[in-house]
Design an enzyme around this catalytic site. Structure first.
Site, short mmCIF file in Angstrom:
data_model
loop_
_atom_site.label_atom_id
_atom_site.label_comp_id
_atom_site.label_asym_id
_atom_site.label_seq_id
_atom_site.Cartn_x
_atom_site.Cartn_y
_atom_site.Cartn_z
N HIS A 357 58.32 39.04 -4.51
CA HIS A 357 58.42 37.71 -3.91
C HIS A 357 57.09 36.99 -3.79
CE1 HIS A 357 62.63 37.75 -2.53
NE2 HIS A 357 62.46 39.05 -2.51
N LYS A 544 58.26 24.51 7.15
CA LYS A 544 58.09 25.82 6.52
C LYS A 544 57.04 26.56 7.34
CE LYS A 544 57.01 23.57 2.66
NZ LYS A 544 57.79 24.19 1.62
N ARG A 545 56.75 27.81 7.00
CA ARG A 545 55.68 28.49 7.71
C ARG A 545 54.34 27.76 7.51
NH1 ARG A 545 56.82 33.44 10.43
NH2 ARG A 545 54.56 33.55 10.64
N LYS A 550 50.30 26.49 1.59
CA LYS A 550 51.39 25.50 1.63
C LYS A 550 50.86 24.09 1.89
CE LYS A 550 54.77 28.94 3.23
NZ LYS A 550 55.85 28.99 2.21
N THR A 652 62.55 27.79 -1.02
CA THR A 652 64.01 27.61 -0.96
C THR A 652 64.34 26.38 -0.12
OG1 THR A 652 63.93 29.28 0.78
CG2 THR A 652 64.79 29.97 -1.36
N LYS A 656 67.21 23.08 -0.36
CA LYS A 656 68.06 22.56 0.73
C LYS A 656 67.90 21.04 0.86
CE LYS A 656 67.27 26.93 2.97
NZ LYS A 656 66.34 27.66 3.85
C1 GL4 Z 1 58.37 34.44 -0.24
C2 GL4 Z 1 57.73 33.29 -1.01
O1 GL4 Z 1 56.55 32.92 -0.41
C3 GL4 Z 1 58.66 32.09 -1.19
O2 GL4 Z 1 58.10 31.20 -2.11
C4 GL4 Z 1 60.02 32.54 -1.72
O3 GL4 Z 1 60.90 31.44 -1.80
C5 GL4 Z 1 60.59 33.59 -0.79
C6 GL4 Z 1 61.93 34.12 -1.27
O4 GL4 Z 1 61.84 34.58 -2.56
O5 GL4 Z 1 59.69 34.71 -0.72
N1 GL4 Z 1 57.57 35.59 -0.39
C7 GL4 Z 1 57.17 36.03 0.80
S1 GL4 Z 1 56.27 37.37 1.02
N2 GL4 Z 1 57.62 35.28 1.79
C8 GL4 Z 1 58.36 34.31 1.25
O6 GL4 Z 1 58.95 33.47 1.89
#
Ligand code: GL4
Length: 810
Positions: A357, A544-545, A550, A652, A656
């Site tokens: 990921h 988002k976080r 980001k 993701t 949305k």
């Molecule tokens: C993450 C990625 O940062 C994010 O881009 C991705 O959409 C998500 C799901 O595949 O995985 N990887 C980590 S670690 N945290 C995330 O949210």
């Protein structure tokens, strides 16, 4: 679909109220009413919630250290097709269903995208009739609750189990499992066969709590099994003959209790960042071992041949947190089932598949050898053996030493979990096209060259039932009215909306729905923060976080730029804008916390400056999570997806927003690229460095933030504001951010992209002035969002990975 009638339902509801609380409906609190309702629904589904799948169907087990579920009531009602009957019946009892929906606690057992993806996947597996179940941890405290005090983030412990339990769970003590930590392992040669003797270990009990996962309109109910860690109950006596005596003294007993309960106490609050703590390793082995033992126990109960495990079982590991699945499965096959190494290895590889990921090194898990050896002595031996055999294989290929060292599972100090995952599985996938390409060509290049057939892409997706049908029911109803209901189970049908792209009535209706969603959010903002925001302004949203990559900072610096433009020229032509943020920072991530403080201070200054005539408003919504996202996303006009190219594996949230008709303002990073491919250049706004440019800067250098700062007036003006007191109450934080940009040369190319971003924002402003055009863009976005349903993603996982080569299993 479940069938219920109103009278029967009301009767069950009343009876349940008496049996649970011995009181009448009139005296009940919302929480009690919610409990009663969920309990009645559980009764309705309970018969189906047994393993009614044919033995011949292969089962999928999805291991994830996070499941960011969000509230379940509304989506369960939707999936069961009983929302209307329930709503009406409750109304006749004088109960408002929406109050109960909002009374449900929001299980935040995840940090962000990775955990939310796991939840979307559960929804899609059930809805596609796949017998697919989740394994995870029942954290007592999920992700912290975020509060702002004087603009600073303060973390408050999450208490989702307020009433001692969770309305949807069922505890199953008869299925509890023992997980063994520490101790000594001796291998005893018994007539040529090795017997493994694990003594003096600490036995921890994994208590399963099951949550039903209800498929959409198909009677299919899967299970999310979350384990809680506890001290061992006496019933396990014979199973633990060699265990350490942890009850020796009062002190020992207390220590043991603390050790056991600590494991599932709290979710680590880091996203895309590796914590590297002993407790985290305990958590990982705890749920992995419990899950794998559970699978094998179930499998053996069916009297199936252990050598054919991979024909009936697929195990998927969500990133490397569950990677110990590989040595744990090996351990059971070798030590408990008595298979040979080669047999066990073959089964393991063919059963397990892995998703990566992130490519960010700070998120890549590495566990110190010594830590693993002490905590999990037998597992360490197995990993050592896997490594030895793998290195032999690489040496036979005559790879050079450096390459072998890079690819080895164990180096001088650490176990590299991504390497172990690749070596011990039959499939490795990335989560968006660019991300998979980067894995193949850069980060995991050696492995790709060695075994190219293992690698594949599975672009992420989202549960359109939650994020469109449920969160934006007006839009969903409009779509259904235009193209019939079929899109709900086949989102490709959304494409049919395109014939309305020039239909003024439809476009206007889309505009009206967006407006009413914006009004709803504006009302929330007014009530919560006493800030007046204008629903006619552009709602420009980044939720988002909080992470430097980001680039919430880029967004904030642009706001500061606009503010200066307005101050310099009160007639500056711009559409009024409301900038909305929502983001939690990991508690130990100082720079991220400084950025929060900066945005809050900026908001304070701008929102209270009469000179700019309400042209800009900035709102930072506290405690961003699934529930609040359901309110924010349908109200967005602009979706900010502005990560430094190459850094966001997929994203993701971007999907949305698009599905709800927002226009994406983005770098060509992660799945933004695929959104661009779907909607075409006229229906998205793109800016910033390309992936190659970023890779080249990273490899060859050549970027100087200081030069940019010295040569560009716009940049200098906003960067200076970080430290010159222009924005009050953020001296220390402003300096920290300034240093990250200038002293440390702006790792994420914020200043490099800012001019381009300003232009892109000007483009958004112009586009918004033409409402018909804007609504048409929204429609094109909605119409082309179908491919981003997690139903599509899961169908691909099923076809290419889990059921590959199994006829008639899908
Ligand atoms: C993450 C990625 O940062 C994010 O881009 C991705 O959409 C998500 C799901 O595949 O995985 N990887 C980590 S670690 N945290 C995330 O949210």
């Amino acid at each position: 679909m479940a069938k219920i009638n109103k009278n029967k339902f009301k009767q069950s509801f009343e009876t349940k109220m008496y049996s649970l609380y011995a009181q009448s409906i009139n005296d009940a609190t919302d929480e009690q009413l919610l409990n009663v309702l969920c309990s009645v629904i559980k009764d309705i589904i309970s018969k189906k919630w047994v393993d009614n799948k044919l033995d011949s169907q292969k089962e999928v087990y999805y291991f994830s250290i996070e499941f960011l579920l969000g509230r379940q009531l509304k989506s369960n009602l939707l999936n069961l097709g009983i929302e209307n009957v329930v709503r009406e019946s409750l109304k006749e009892l004088n109960i408002d269903l929406d109050n109960l929906i909002n009374a449900e606690s929001d299980p935040a057992l995840g940090n962000g995208g990775l955990g939310r993806l796991a939840a979307c996947f559960l929804d899609s597996m059930a809805s596609l009739n796949i017998s697919g179940h989740g394994y995870g941890i029942r954290y007592k405290h999920g992700l912290f609750e975020q509060k702002f005090i004087n603009g600073y983030q303060v973390e408050v412990p999450d208490n989702w189990l307020t009433q001692g339990g969770y309305v949807w769970e069922t505890v199953r003590p008869n299925k509890a499992i023992v997980v063994k930590f520490e101790g000594n392992v001796n291998l005893i040669d018994k007539n040529g066969r090795l017997e493994v003797n694990h003594t003096d270990y600490l036995p921890i009990m994994a208590m399963p709590y099951d949550i039903p996962i209800i498929g959409y309109g198909n009677n299919s109910i899967n299970t999310l099994r979350l384990f809680k860690s506890e001290v061992l109950s006496r019933d396990f006596g014979p199973l633990t003959v060699n265990a350490r005596n942890s009850y020796g003294s009062y002190e020992d007993a207390l220590k043991y209790k603390y050790y056991a309960e600590e494991i599932s106490q709290v979710l680590y609050p880091n996203d895309s960042n590796y914590a590297g703590r002993l407790l985290r390793l305990k958590q990982e082995y705890f749920f992995v071992s419990a899950g794998i033992q559970d699978i094998i126990r179930k499998y053996k109960k069916k009297k199936l041949d252990i050598k054919k495990l991979n024909e009936k079982v697929a195990i998927h590991i969500n990133d490397t947190h569950p990677t110990l699945c590989i040595p744990e499965l090996m351990r059971i096959l070798l030590d408990e089932e008595g298979l040979s190494w080669d047999e066990a290895w073959d089964i393991t590889i063919n059963t397990i598949s892995y998703t990566n990921h992130t490519i960010m090194t700070e998120a890549m898990e590495r566990w110190p050898k010594e830590m693993v050896k002490r905590l999990l002595p037998r597992i360490y031996m197995i990993i050592e053996e896997i490594n030895k055999r793998y290195v032999n294989e690489l040496e036979e290929r005559k790879y050079d030493h450096e390459k072998i060292y890079r690819m080895s599972i164990i180096d001088n100090n650490d176990i590299k979990m991504a390497n172990l995952s690749i070596v011990g599985s039959h499939s490795v996938n990335g989560v968006a096209k660019l991300h998979t390409e980067l894995l193949k060509k850069e980060v995991l290049k050696d492995f790709y060259e060695h075994e190219p057939e293992k690698f594949n892409n599975k672009t992420n997706g989202i549960a359109h039932r939650r994020w469109l049908i449920s969160a934006n029911s007006e839009l969903s109803d409009l779509i259904t009215g235009l193209i019939s209901e079929d899109w709900k189970t086949d989102t490709n049908k959304l494409k049919e909306l395109e014939i309305y792209r020039n239909n003024k009535d439809v476009l206007e209706k889309i505009g009206e729905i967006k407006y009413s969603n914006k009004e709803r959010l504006a009302k929330f903002i007014k009530e919560k923060y006493d800030i007046d925001v204008n629903p006619n302004s552009i709602f420009d949203v980044q939720v988002k976080r909080l992470h430097a990559y980001k680039r919430q900072l880029l967004n904030a610096l642009h706001i500061l730029h606009l503010y200066h433009e307005l101050l310099e020229n009160p007639n500056f032509d711009m559409e009024p804008r409301t900038f909305i943020f929502g983001a939690k920072a990991a508690p130990g991530y100082y720079l991220a916390k400084c950025i929060i403080k900066f945005i809050n201070s900026l908001a304070d200054k701008i929102n209270n400056d009469p000179r700019i005539d309400n042209k800009i408003k900035v709102v930072f919504i506290e405690n961003y999570g699934v529930s609040i996202a359901e309110l924010i996303i349908p109200a967005a006009d602009v979706s900010e997806q502005i990560s430094t190219t190459t850094k966001e594996a997929s994203g993701t949230g971007n999907m949305k927003f698009m599905m709800n008709g927002a226009i994406t303002l983005a770098t060509l990073d992660g799945a933004n690229i695929e959104i661009f491919d779907q909607v075409g250049k006229d229906n998205i706004v793109i800016f910033g460095l390309s992936a190659n440019e970023v890779l080249n800067y990273n490899k060859f250098g050549g970027y100087s933030a200081l030069d940019l700062y010295n040569s560009n007036r716009n940049i200098k003006r906003v960067v200076d504001d970080l430290i010159n007191g222009f924005i009050p109450n953020m001296e220390k934080e402003g300096r920290e951010i300034y240093d990250s940009l200038i002293t440390y040369n702006d790792e994420y190319f914020v200043l490099r992209d800012i001019e381009n971003y300003i232009e892109a924002q000007e483009k958004i402003d112009k586009l918004y002035k033409n409402k018909d055009k804007w609504n048409e863009m929204a429609l094109i976005n909605i119409a082309n969002s179908g491919v981003f349903s997690s139903d599509r993603t899961i169908a691909e996982y099923a076809h290419d990975i889990w059921f590959k080569g199994c006829e008639g299993n899908e």
